[in-house]
Motif scaffolding. Structure first.
Motif, PDB file in Angstrom:
ATOM      1  N   GLN A  65       0.833  -1.204   0.000  1.00 37.42           N
ATOM      2  CA  GLN A  65       0.000   0.000   0.000  1.00 37.42           C
ATOM      3  C   GLN A  65       0.871   1.258   0.000  1.00 37.42           C
ATOM      4  O   GLN A  65       0.597   2.221  -0.720  1.00 37.42           O
ATOM      5  N   GLU A  93       3.991  -7.702  -5.348  1.00 31.23           N
ATOM      6  CA  GLU A  93       2.964  -6.742  -4.956  1.00 31.23           C
ATOM      7  C   GLU A  93       1.744  -6.859  -5.870  1.00 31.23           C
ATOM      8  O   GLU A  93       0.941  -5.926  -5.965  1.00 31.23           O
ATOM      9  N   ALA A  94       1.618  -7.988  -6.523  1.00 29.82           N
ATOM     10  CA  ALA A  94       0.420  -8.291  -7.316  1.00 29.82           C
ATOM     11  C   ALA A  94       0.130  -7.206  -8.360  1.00 29.82           C
ATOM     12  O   ALA A  94      -1.022  -6.970  -8.719  1.00 29.82           O
ATOM     13  N   GLY A 249      -7.181   4.291   0.185  1.00 28.52           N
ATOM     14  CA  GLY A 249      -7.582   3.320   1.190  1.00 28.52           C
ATOM     15  C   GLY A 249      -6.492   3.048   2.211  1.00 28.52           C
ATOM     16  O   GLY A 249      -6.470   2.002   2.860  1.00 28.52           O
TER      17      GLY A 249
ATOM     18  N   TYR B  33      -1.093 -13.195   5.903  1.00 30.10           N
ATOM     19  CA  TYR B  33      -1.971 -12.961   4.760  1.00 30.10           C
ATOM     20  C   TYR B  33      -3.344 -13.615   4.856  1.00 30.10           C
ATOM     21  O   TYR B  33      -3.935 -13.997   3.848  1.00 30.10           O
ATOM     22  N   VAL B  61      -8.954  -3.923   5.821  1.00 28.94           N
ATOM     23  CA  VAL B  61      -8.567  -3.083   6.943  1.00 28.94           C
ATOM     24  C   VAL B  61      -9.564  -1.972   7.242  1.00 28.94           C
ATOM     25  O   VAL B  61      -9.935  -1.760   8.396  1.00 28.94           O
ATOM     26  N   GLN B  65     -11.266   1.635   1.759  1.00 29.31           N
ATOM     27  CA  GLN B  65     -10.496   0.608   1.065  1.00 29.31           C
ATOM     28  C   GLN B  65     -11.391  -0.549   0.626  1.00 29.31           C
ATOM     29  O   GLN B  65     -11.298  -1.054  -0.496  1.00 29.31           O
ATOM     30  N   HIS B 240     -10.113 -14.601  -7.961  1.00 28.31           N
ATOM     31  CA  HIS B 240      -8.856 -14.157  -7.369  1.00 28.31           C
ATOM     32  C   HIS B 240      -9.007 -12.882  -6.546  1.00 28.31           C
ATOM     33  O   HIS B 240      -8.147 -12.004  -6.600  1.00 28.31           O
ATOM     34  N   TYR B 242      -8.538 -12.632  -3.593  1.00 26.14           N
ATOM     35  CA  TYR B 242      -7.392 -12.640  -2.678  1.00 26.14           C
ATOM     36  C   TYR B 242      -6.236 -11.824  -3.252  1.00 26.14           C
ATOM     37  O   TYR B 242      -5.713 -10.901  -2.602  1.00 26.14           O
ATOM     38  N   THR B 243      -5.846 -12.138  -4.482  1.00 27.01           N
ATOM     39  CA  THR B 243      -4.778 -11.376  -5.132  1.00 27.01           C
ATOM     40  C   THR B 243      -5.171  -9.912  -5.271  1.00 27.01           C
ATOM     41  O   THR B 243      -4.346  -9.004  -5.112  1.00 27.01           O
ATOM     42  N   ILE B 244      -6.440  -9.699  -5.552  1.00 25.27           N
ATOM     43  CA  ILE B 244      -6.915  -8.321  -5.728  1.00 25.27           C
ATOM     44  C   ILE B 244      -6.748  -7.511  -4.445  1.00 25.27           C
ATOM     45  O   ILE B 244      -6.372  -6.337  -4.489  1.00 25.27           O
ATOM     46  N   LYS B 246      -4.445  -7.873  -2.308  1.00 21.52           N
ATOM     47  CA  LYS B 246      -3.010  -7.548  -2.271  1.00 21.52           C
ATOM     48  C   LYS B 246      -2.723  -6.365  -3.199  1.00 21.52           C
ATOM     49  O   LYS B 246      -2.050  -5.401  -2.826  1.00 21.52           O
ATOM     50  N   GLN B 247      -3.249  -6.454  -4.403  1.00 22.42           N
ATOM     51  CA  GLN B 247      -2.987  -5.415  -5.402  1.00 22.42           C
ATOM     52  C   GLN B 247      -3.510  -4.054  -4.952  1.00 22.42           C
ATOM     53  O   GLN B 247      -2.937  -3.020  -5.292  1.00 22.42           O
ATOM     54  N   HIS B 248      -4.601  -4.059  -4.202  1.00 23.74           N
ATOM     55  CA  HIS B 248      -5.202  -2.801  -3.743  1.00 23.74           C
ATOM     56  C   HIS B 248      -4.627  -2.353  -2.398  1.00 23.74           C
ATOM     57  O   HIS B 248      -5.179  -1.449  -1.774  1.00 23.74           O
ATOM     58  N   GLY B 249      -3.562  -2.980  -1.950  1.00 24.73           N
ATOM     59  CA  GLY B 249      -2.958  -2.575  -0.677  1.00 24.73           C
ATOM     60  C   GLY B 249      -3.864  -2.849   0.510  1.00 24.73           C
ATOM     61  O   GLY B 249      -3.746  -2.231   1.558  1.00 24.73           O
ATOM     62  N   MET B 251      -4.399  -6.014   1.837  1.00 23.96           N
ATOM     63  CA  MET B 251      -4.104  -7.273   2.514  1.00 23.96           C
ATOM     64  C   MET B 251      -3.106  -7.012   3.642  1.00 23.96           C
ATOM     65  O   MET B 251      -2.011  -6.501   3.406  1.00 23.96           O
ATOM     66  N   ALA B 253      -0.372  -8.005   6.259  1.00 19.70           N
ATOM     67  CA  ALA B 253       0.616  -9.090   6.400  1.00 19.70           C
ATOM     68  C   ALA B 253       0.214  -9.993   7.571  1.00 19.70           C
ATOM     69  O   ALA B 253       0.141 -11.205   7.436  1.00 19.70           O
TER      70      ALA B 253
ATOM     71  N   GLU D 133       0.272 -16.117  -5.640  1.00 16.06           N
ATOM     72  CA  GLU D 133      -0.952 -15.302  -5.545  1.00 16.06           C
ATOM     73  C   GLU D 133      -0.612 -13.843  -5.204  1.00 16.06           C
ATOM     74  O   GLU D 133      -1.486 -12.973  -5.229  1.00 16.06           O
TER      75      GLU D 133
END
Lengths: 360, 360, 360, 360
Positions: A65, A93-94, A249, B33, B61, B65, B240, B242-244, B246-249, B251, B253, D133
Motif C-alpha cells: 500500500q 505486490e500483485a 484506502g 496474509y 482493513v 479501502q 482471485h 485474494y490477489t486483488i 493484495k494489489q489494492h494494498g 491485505m 501481512a 498469488e
C-alpha cells in the motif's frame, strides 16, 4: 515437537512495549485519521532521529500500500520507477504499481542491488532513442534498504545514486520495510568489530533523510502489529498527500494506533534495540551454516540468510523447520531462506543448529 | 473538566475481549496474509451467523479501502454504482471509487436511503436514451445499512431492491460499516417493544446474505481496532479476490490480527451485545432531545442522532461537548450529530442531558 | 424521398477545402506524430487567431479522448472537475473521466450553463465541511462553449468564472467541441443586428485564450474529418503533454492529417465562414418553429434548436425527418433537437419548413 | 535533391482507392460511431477473409490505443500480459498498458519473437512460487505478427503458442499493426519460390482467426490514413466492448471513415496487393545489402531490413537517406533500419542502391 519457524519476520504480534501502550490507552478517546497526539509525538521523534526538522511524515498500514501510494503520486503519469528486477515492487505486490498506472523499469540486480552506473547506462540508452518521448520516462529510482536479499547499500553507494538522480532529475525512494534490521546490522558490527555490513560506510537515518526524496520506516516487520512511516525528509513534495492516503484506502480511521506504535519504537532507541536480536540470531545461523560448509547464495549481513542446499537436504529440513524458498538452481540444488526477527528466540536458533548438525 | 466526546464511533480502541485475545496470542507464530486458523475460524462463525455456508469471506482493513476494492472489481470497467447522493462512496472517500475507475451514479436520498422505485426510474430514463451505450451503465446498487443518516432499510425495502436488481441485472452491495448498530437496534426494539427501527420488518444477517451479492460487516466502528469482513454470500463472484486485495494494498501481512478480532466479535453474539450499548445510549439522547422540544432532522433508530439546533445553541454546546456538524439550514439553524458507540459510557450521556437542560 | 437528416453535426465528411489539401499531399512523405510542417503551420495560425503567442497546441483525434486526456493530467489525483450536470463529461462519455480517475462534481445546469455564483456556493459548502480533506477537492471548472444545449457563456460570465477560479485556485477548461458555431453566432448576430447570442458581450478566441487555462477548438463537428486542437494559451502547464497523448492513445501516427485540417480551417477565416452556414440554417428553423407557435425548451443562439413537441407530433415528424431526442416532459410532451452543421443544405431546411407547415 | 525516406511505413496518406472513396462519399450523411453501412460491409468482408462468421469486429484509430483498449479489458485486473521484451507494448507506447493498470511480463525476445517453451518456463517458475498469488498472474500472451524486427511466427509456432495458452488458460492476442506485410511476404515467396518467410508454414488470416482470441488488422501502416480493425474471431468475449471503446477515447464520431477504408482494403484483395509492393522493395534492399557484404542483424522477410553498419557509414548515409536507428553494438557499429511501405517507389530503392554502391 513444534517446527522451528523461520519463514518470515512478520509471524508474531508486536513487541511488549507496544502491546502495553495499546492496552493502556485502549479506552482513551482520540481524534481519528492521524490527527491525534501520539501520531504527532511519533512524528517529532522520527524527525529528531532523522535530523530532518522539516520532514513531513504519514503513517500508512502496509508495505505494498505504501509503495503504491508513494510511487503513483510522486511520479507524473508518464513516468516509471527504475528498480532492481528482484525489487518487491516488481515481484510480490500483485502488480499494485502498474494498477496505479506506472511501469516498473527493471535493472538486473547484483546481490539484490542496483548501481548508479546501471542507472546511468539506462538513462543514456533512453536518451539515445530518438523516440524516447514514446517511452516511459524514468522518474524515480526505487531501492530497498535492506534489499529483498538482505544486502545493504553502503553510504558511498547511496551518495552515488543521489548524484545520478540529481543529474537526471529523478526522485530517489527507499523502501525500508526492514529498515530496522539494516540499521541494527551496522550497530551490531561496530560493536563486534565485524566488517560484514560495512559499518564504516553505513547508511544511518540522517543519511537516508539527507540523500533520499522519500523513504519509509517499516513497522510491520520490525516490532509493530502493522504500520509504515512515510517520511518526506525535505517537506511535503506531494500536495495533499493526506487526502491521497484516504483516496488510496491507506488512511486508518483510528490513526493513533499506528502513531503510538511508532512513538514507542522511536522512544529510547527501541527500534534498533529490538532489531538487534534479529541480527544476532541471523549471524548465529550464518556461522553454523559456514561451519558446516554450506555455500551462501548471497552473504547477507541482515536478518535473512540464504544457503544453497540440495533438494534432499531441503526435504529433510522441512520435517522440522519452516523456511522460505527463493529459487531453484541447476543440479538439484536450491536457494532457501532463514528469516529471523525481533522476536526470534535464541532457543529456536540453537535447535536449528542441532538439526543442521544432525543432517550433516 | 474534559469535554463529552460524541463526535464519532471510532474514538476508542477495541472491546476488552478483543484486547485480551490479541495479548494472549501476541507471541504465537502465525501464518500471514489471512491464511491462519483464527481467520478461518472467524469465517466459519460468520458463515454460520449468516446462514451462508458457501460464503467467501475476506478481511480488509478499512471502509473506504473495502468499498473501492469491492466496487472496482465487482463492476466491469464501463459500469457505475447507483448510490444515494449522501452515500459515503459519494461524499467522504476522497474520490476513491472514481480513482478506481468508476462513476458513482447518484439518486437523491430520502432519509439517507434510495428506493427500488428510484432505481427503476433511473433505469427507464437510461434505456430511453438511444445513446445509452455512450453512458455509464449502472452495474450495481450501493446502499449503506445503517445509512450515513442512521436510518435502516426494512426487509421489505431490501427485497424490493433485490427484485429491481434482478430485473436489470445489477449487483446489490451493502456497506455495513455500522452494521452492528443496525442489527442491535432491531434487537433492542424487540426487547423494549419499541417500533422505531421497525423490528418486525428488520434485516438480519441471513436476510442480508440471502438478498445481497456482497456486503461487509464493519469492525472499525463496532468494537474492533480495525477491520471489515467482506462477505460474498453466494461464493466467490470475483475471481482471485485474494490477489486483488493484495494489489489494492488491502491485505494485512499479519492477517490473523483481523481474523481474531472477528472471531471474537462473532463468538457468543458479542457483535450484537456490544452494539446494544450504543443503541441504548443513543435512545437516551434522543429521549432528552425530544423532551426538551428539539426537532430531529431525521429520526434515526441507530447510534447517530441528528437534532436541529440554532447556531447559538451549537456554539454554547461546543464549550462542553464535541459533536459532529452535518449541514446548515436556513434561518441560522444547523443539523448536528451525536454519535454513540459500543464504548460510550452512560455517564457521558447523563452529562450531556445536564448540559442540554442547562442550555434550555 | 430520403429523410431530412438533422440528427447531428457530424454526419458528413469534411469541407471541400480540407478534402482538396488532403488529396494534394497524399503522397508527400511527412514526419509522424505531429512533428510535421503542417501541424506547425496550424499551430502558428491558431496562436495568431488567439493572440496567444506562447500557446502550446496539440492535435488530438476526438472529443471524449481530449476531455479525458486534458482533465486527467491537468488535475492532481485527488481533484475533481466541477461541471454542469448536463455537461458532456458527465453524460455521454461512457465514464471516461472516472475511468481516468477523476470525479465529475456536478452543479445543476441553468440553460446548460453554470455560474460563478454556483461555483462559489459549492466551494463554501466544501470548505465548511471540517472533513473536506476526505472529499474530492474541486480542481477545475469545466464548461462547454457552446453548451450541450446550444447556449453561450457571455464574456461577462466567462470573466466571472475566471475570477472565481482564481479565488479558489481552480483551473478553467473550456470544451469547444462546437466552438466554431459559438464564434459564428456572434458574427452572424453582429452582421444582422440580432441580439440572440449577445454579440456585444461575446467570447472571441483571444478572450478564451486570455481567460481559460486550457481549451480545445473542435474540428470533428466543425468541418474537419476529425480532430480537436488543444490550446494551453499560457504555455505548457502539463509537463510532457506530448508523451501523455501517446500514453492515452490520443496521438495519431500520421499527425499531419490533423495538422493540415486545422491549417486549412485557420486560413482566411474558414473556420468561421463554414460555421456561419450552420447558424443561418438554425435560425431559419427557429424562425419557422416560432412562427408556428412552438415553444423552445431553451432558446439556443447556435446550431442546435430544441422545440417542445407533443409525442404525436414527434411520431409523425419522424416519418420524414431524423432528429434528436433530448428528454421527456410531463403531459405527453418531449424536447427534441434539430442540429445543423457547416454542411446543412438550405433545401433541407426549406423541406423541414414544409413538413412543419403540413403538420400544423 | 530530396533525401530518400525509408524511416517508417506511415509517412504517406492512403492508397488511391481509399482516397477516391472518401472523396466520393464526402457529402453523404452517415450514422456515427461505427453503426454505418460501410463499417458493416467492412465487417462482413473481414469475417469472410478470416473465415470467421461469428467474429465481432471494431474499428479503432491507432495501434497504441488498440493495444491498451484490448489488453486492459480482456485481462482481469490482477493479470498481466506476457510479451517479448522488444514488443511494442513494452517499449514505445509510453506506458499505455501500465497506465491502463496492467503489467507487461517480459520474456527475452529471440529474433523479436517468443516461444511456447519460454512461456511454459515462465508459467512453471510462476507456479513454483508458493506466493504466486502475490504476483501478477499471466493472463495473456501478446505477440506481434510481423514482429517489431520484421520476423514472422510460423503456423507451427502459432499453434504451439495456442496449445500453451490453452494449457494455462491464457488469452492469445496478436498485434497486427503490419499484418498486411506478413501476409504479403508469404504470398510473395510462394510466387517467387523463395523460402525466406517460410511460406509453406505461413500464418494466413483464417489461421490467425482460428488460433487467437483477439487480433487486430493494421490499417495505419498498410494503406489507410488511420485505423485498426480489432477482431474477436469467436465473438464478443468482452461484454460491451463498444461502450469500452468510447470510454477509452477510441471511438471515432465519424466511424464510417474507418469503415470505408477497411471496406476498400478488403475488396478484391487490395490489402495484400498493396502490401506486396513493400515486400518487393524490401527484398531489393536486402539483395543489395547482401551483395555488398553487409551483415543483417536479423534477416527479416517483411518490410523492415536491419543492416549492421559502422558509425562512419551510418553518418555518411544520413546525408542522402533518412533511415531508422535501432541500437548500438560494440566496436563502433550500429543496427539501422530501412522500412518500406505500400507506397515506396521503386526509384527510391534504386537510388538507395546507388548510394550504397557509392559508399562501398
Amino acid at each position: 515437537m513444534e517446527k522451528i519457524k523461520l519463514v518470515s519476520d512478520y509471524m508474531e504480534g508486536c513487541c511488549p512495549e507496544i502491546l502495553k501502550r495499546l492496552s493502556d490507552i485502549n479506552f482513551e478517546k482520540n481524534t481519528g485519521y492521524g490527527l491525534d497526539k501520539y501520531s504527532e509525538s511519533a512524528r517529532e521523534k522520527i524527525r529528531a532521529a532523522c535530523e530532518a526538522p522539516d520532514a513531513a511524515i504519514y503513517f500508512l498500514v502496509g508495505g505494498t500500500q505504501t509503495n503504491e501510494t508513494v510511487i503513483s503520486t510522486v511520479l507524473r503519469s508518464y513516468e516509471g520507477a527504475l528498480a532492481a528486477d528482484t525489487g518487491h515492487v516488481n515481484t510480490h505486490e500483485a502488480g499494485a504499481i502498474e494498477h496505479g498506472g506506472h511501469k516498473v523499469l527493471t535493472l538486473p540486480a547484483v546481490n539484490g542491488k542496483i548501481s548508479a552506473a546501471a542507472v546511468e547506462d539506462y538513462m543514456k540508452v533512453f536518451f539515445a532513442d530518438a523516440n524516447h518521448e514514446h517511452e516511459v520516462a524514468p522518474g524515480m529510482i526505487y531501492i530497498s534498504q535492506p534489499t529483498e536479499y538482505g544486502t545493504l547499500y553502503t553510504l558511498t553507494e547511496l551518495m552515488e545514486l543521489r548524484a545520478i538522480a540529481d543529474r537526471y532529475d529523478l526522485k530517489l525512494y527507499v523502501d525500508g520495510a526492514r529498515l530496522g534490521y539494516g540499521l541494527a546490522a551496522a550497530a551490531f558490527d561496530r560493536e563486534n568489530g565485524s566488517p560484514l555490513s560495512a559499518p564504516d560506510d553505513a547508511v544511518d537515518l540522517p543519511a537516508l533523510a539527507r540523500l533520499s526524496d522519500v523513504f519509509y520506516i517499516g513497522g510491520t516487520k520490525v516490532g509493530a502489529l502493522f504500520g509504515e512511516a512515510v517520511v518526506f525528509p525535505h517537506g511535503d513534495i506531494v500536495p495533499h498527500f493526506y487526502t491521497i492516503t484516504k483516496q488510496h484506502g491507506a488512511m486508518l480511521a483510528k490513526g493513533w494506533l499506528t502513531g503510538i506504535q511508532f512513538d514507542t519504537l522511536f522512544t529510547d532507541g527501541l527500534y534498533i534495540t529490538i532489531s538487534t536480536n534479529a541480527i544476532a540470531r541471523a549471524r548465529e545461523i550464518r556461522y553454523t551454516l559456514l561451519k558446516y560448509g554450506y555455500e551462501l547464495y548471497i552473504d547477507s549481513p541482515t536478518n535473512q540468510i540464504f544457503p544453497v542446499v540440495t533438494d534432499e537436504f531441503a526435504a529433510k529440513l522441512s520435517e522440522s523447520v519452516d523456511y522460505g524458498f527463493m529459487n531453484s538452481l541447476p543440479g538439484g540444488r536450491k536457494v532457501i531462506r532463514f528469516c529471523t526477527s525481533w522476536a526470534t528466540p535464541k532457543e529456536d536458533v540453537e535447535r536449528l543448529g542441532e538439526v543442521i548438525r544432525a543432517l550433516d
